[in-house]
Design a protein around this motif. Sequence first.
Motif, PDB file in Angstrom:
ATOM      1  N   ASP A   1       0.845  -1.195   0.000  1.00 46.02           N
ATOM      2  CA  ASP A   1       0.000   0.000   0.000  1.00 46.02           C
ATOM      3  C   ASP A   1       0.883   1.248   0.000  1.00 46.02           C
ATOM      4  O   ASP A   1       2.056   1.206   0.417  1.00 46.02           O
ATOM      5  CB  ASP A   1      -0.907   0.015   1.236  1.00 46.02           C
ATOM      6  CG  ASP A   1      -2.020  -1.023   1.144  1.00 46.02           C
ATOM      7  OD1 ASP A   1      -2.277  -1.524   0.029  1.00 46.02           O
ATOM      8  OD2 ASP A   1      -2.623  -1.343   2.191  1.00 46.02           O
ATOM      9  N   LEU A   2       0.311   2.346  -0.434  1.00 45.61           N
ATOM     10  CA  LEU A   2       1.043   3.615  -0.478  1.00 45.61           C
ATOM     11  C   LEU A   2       0.583   4.510   0.662  1.00 45.61           C
ATOM     12  O   LEU A   2      -0.618   4.657   0.895  1.00 45.61           O
ATOM     13  CB  LEU A   2       0.817   4.323  -1.812  1.00 45.61           C
ATOM     14  CG  LEU A   2       1.135   3.521  -3.082  1.00 45.61           C
ATOM     15  CD1 LEU A   2       0.908   4.379  -4.316  1.00 45.61           C
ATOM     16  CD2 LEU A   2       2.559   2.979  -3.052  1.00 45.61           C
ATOM     17  N   ILE A   3       1.538   5.097   1.369  1.00 43.89           N
ATOM     18  CA  ILE A   3       1.220   6.039   2.445  1.00 43.89           C
ATOM     19  C   ILE A   3       1.502   7.448   1.930  1.00 43.89           C
ATOM     20  O   ILE A   3       2.621   7.754   1.498  1.00 43.89           O
ATOM     21  CB  ILE A   3       2.032   5.760   3.720  1.00 43.89           C
ATOM     22  CG1 ILE A   3       1.839   4.303   4.169  1.00 43.89           C
ATOM     23  CG2 ILE A   3       1.612   6.713   4.831  1.00 43.89           C
ATOM     24  CD1 ILE A   3       2.609   3.939   5.428  1.00 43.89           C
ATOM     25  N   ILE A   4       0.473   8.296   1.970  1.00 45.86           N
ATOM     26  CA  ILE A   4       0.590   9.683   1.524  1.00 45.86           C
ATOM     27  C   ILE A   4       0.826  10.551   2.757  1.00 45.86           C
ATOM     28  O   ILE A   4       0.134  10.398   3.776  1.00 45.86           O
ATOM     29  CB  ILE A   4      -0.688  10.143   0.798  1.00 45.86           C
ATOM     30  CG1 ILE A   4      -1.130   9.105  -0.241  1.00 45.86           C
ATOM     31  CG2 ILE A   4      -0.488  11.506   0.165  1.00 45.86           C
ATOM     32  CD1 ILE A   4      -0.203   8.880  -1.390  1.00 45.86           C
ATOM     33  N   TYR A   5       1.776  11.472   2.664  1.00 43.18           N
ATOM     34  CA  TYR A   5       2.184  12.265   3.824  1.00 43.18           C
ATOM     35  C   TYR A   5       1.918  13.761   3.655  1.00 43.18           C
ATOM     36  O   TYR A   5       1.843  14.264   2.536  1.00 43.18           O
ATOM     37  CB  TYR A   5       3.682  12.062   4.079  1.00 43.18           C
ATOM     38  CG  TYR A   5       4.034  10.665   4.533  1.00 43.18           C
ATOM     39  CD1 TYR A   5       3.869  10.278   5.864  1.00 43.18           C
ATOM     40  CD2 TYR A   5       4.511   9.721   3.628  1.00 43.18           C
ATOM     41  CE1 TYR A   5       4.184   8.990   6.289  1.00 43.18           C
ATOM     42  CE2 TYR A   5       4.827   8.433   4.038  1.00 43.18           C
ATOM     43  CZ  TYR A   5       4.667   8.077   5.372  1.00 43.18           C
ATOM     44  OH  TYR A   5       4.967   6.805   5.778  1.00 43.18           O
ATOM     45  N   HIS A   6       1.818  14.429   4.805  1.00 42.83           N
ATOM     46  CA  HIS A   6       1.658  15.883   4.944  1.00 42.83           C
ATOM     47  C   HIS A   6       0.252  16.326   4.535  1.00 42.83           C
ATOM     48  O   HIS A   6      -0.433  15.657   3.762  1.00 42.83           O
ATOM     49  CB  HIS A   6       2.724  16.645   4.150  1.00 42.83           C
ATOM     50  CG  HIS A   6       4.131  16.239   4.496  1.00 42.83           C
ATOM     51  ND1 HIS A   6       4.628  16.339   5.772  1.00 42.83           N
ATOM     52  CD2 HIS A   6       5.125  15.703   3.740  1.00 42.83           C
ATOM     53  CE1 HIS A   6       5.880  15.906   5.787  1.00 42.83           C
ATOM     54  NE2 HIS A   6       6.208  15.512   4.575  1.00 42.83           N
ATOM     55  N   SER A   7      -0.151  17.451   5.066  1.00 42.62           N
ATOM     56  CA  SER A   7      -1.516  17.942   4.849  1.00 42.62           C
ATOM     57  C   SER A   7      -1.803  18.240   3.389  1.00 42.62           C
ATOM     58  O   SER A   7      -2.945  18.173   2.942  1.00 42.62           O
ATOM     59  CB  SER A   7      -1.756  19.196   5.693  1.00 42.62           C
ATOM     60  OG  SER A   7      -0.823  20.215   5.339  1.00 42.62           O
ATOM     61  N   ASP A   8      -0.750  18.572   2.618  1.00 42.38           N
ATOM     62  CA  ASP A   8      -0.953  18.875   1.195  1.00 42.38           C
ATOM     63  C   ASP A   8      -0.713  17.654   0.300  1.00 42.38           C
ATOM     64  O   ASP A   8      -0.650  17.787  -0.925  1.00 42.38           O
ATOM     65  CB  ASP A   8      -0.051  20.032   0.756  1.00 42.38           C
ATOM     66  CG  ASP A   8       1.435  19.756   1.012  1.00 42.38           C
ATOM     67  OD1 ASP A   8       1.761  18.667   1.549  1.00 42.38           O
ATOM     68  OD2 ASP A   8       2.272  20.617   0.689  1.00 42.38           O
TER      69      ASP A   8
END
Length: 352
Positions: free
Chosen positions: A304-311
Amino acid sequence: MRGIGEARAAGARRRRGIVLAVTGLLTLLVPLTGPAAEAEPKPTVEEVHARVERLYREAEAATDAYNDAEEKAKKQRKEVERLDKAVADASERLAGLKDEAGALARAQYRGGGMPMEAQLLLSDDPEEFVDDLRLARKGQHAQRRLITEVTGTQQRLDGYAKEAAGTYGRLERSREAKSGAKELIEERLAEAKKLEKKLKAEERERLRRLERQRAREAQARWLDSGILDEIDAEATPAGRKAIAYATDQLGKDYVWGAEGPDTFDCSGLTMRAWEAAGVRIPRTSQTQLAGLARIDVSEMRPGDLIIYHSDASHVGIYVGDGAIVHAPRPGRQVTVAGAGSMPIKGVVRPDA
């Protein structure tokens, strides 16, 4: 003589006044231009770290915008090529139809301009009359078909021209967006490098240690939440292939806008990893978040892919045991990091 002496005395007083005024002005200017003004407090390593992190984050967000504009431009260039071919084919067909129409007009002219039906009525041979009647009907069908096809082909050409104008406009806007993003990326990277360059060698090493320490602290907090007790799913065959590709890239340099095989940015790495597993996913971390199936962190599995930061400006591929493989930022290489070492925006599954 007395007048001359008084004039000289007055001149001397004026010169002394000017000297005093200039001296006073210089006294005021010295703090602005001398060593005292230049002795601006040197930022601490912690302050440099915060500023550099902000600049690299801004550059990474701009990289996403650059990649997105490039992806749109690629699609639009393909559309332009398709339209160019369609216009060329339609123009060639129209030219052929015009030749055909000219041939029909010349045939009618050779018949004296008399309608074919009238020519048939004046025929003396009944059999020839019947044969010519069939030909006349074929000729009428040919004329109607020709008129219909010429009209349709012309309409298609007009439609292609209108569509092409819109596509060219979108392509130009994508180019402008890409150019603006590139300018912002280069500006932020140059500023970050300038800040880091001001540090002495031991300070730069301390900056690296500080980065690692902050990442370890964030990871420790994430693990202390007990999250790994909930994450126990295994990778799918496709997920294992994606992980194998990502880990094979360890040590390769981060380059913004790069998607392999020798250098990568963060989303270029995840895109290629899943492409190696036979799954095509969007190009940027933001479009990966928007376009793939969302998964709760507690349900994620390797691959799975983890997306980071609010943007949603950064992405890594989860490899299990609380770790990710990712391309961090300029000046760094593809590496393994803690999955909780950065603020998690969301998790997505390419092979949902």
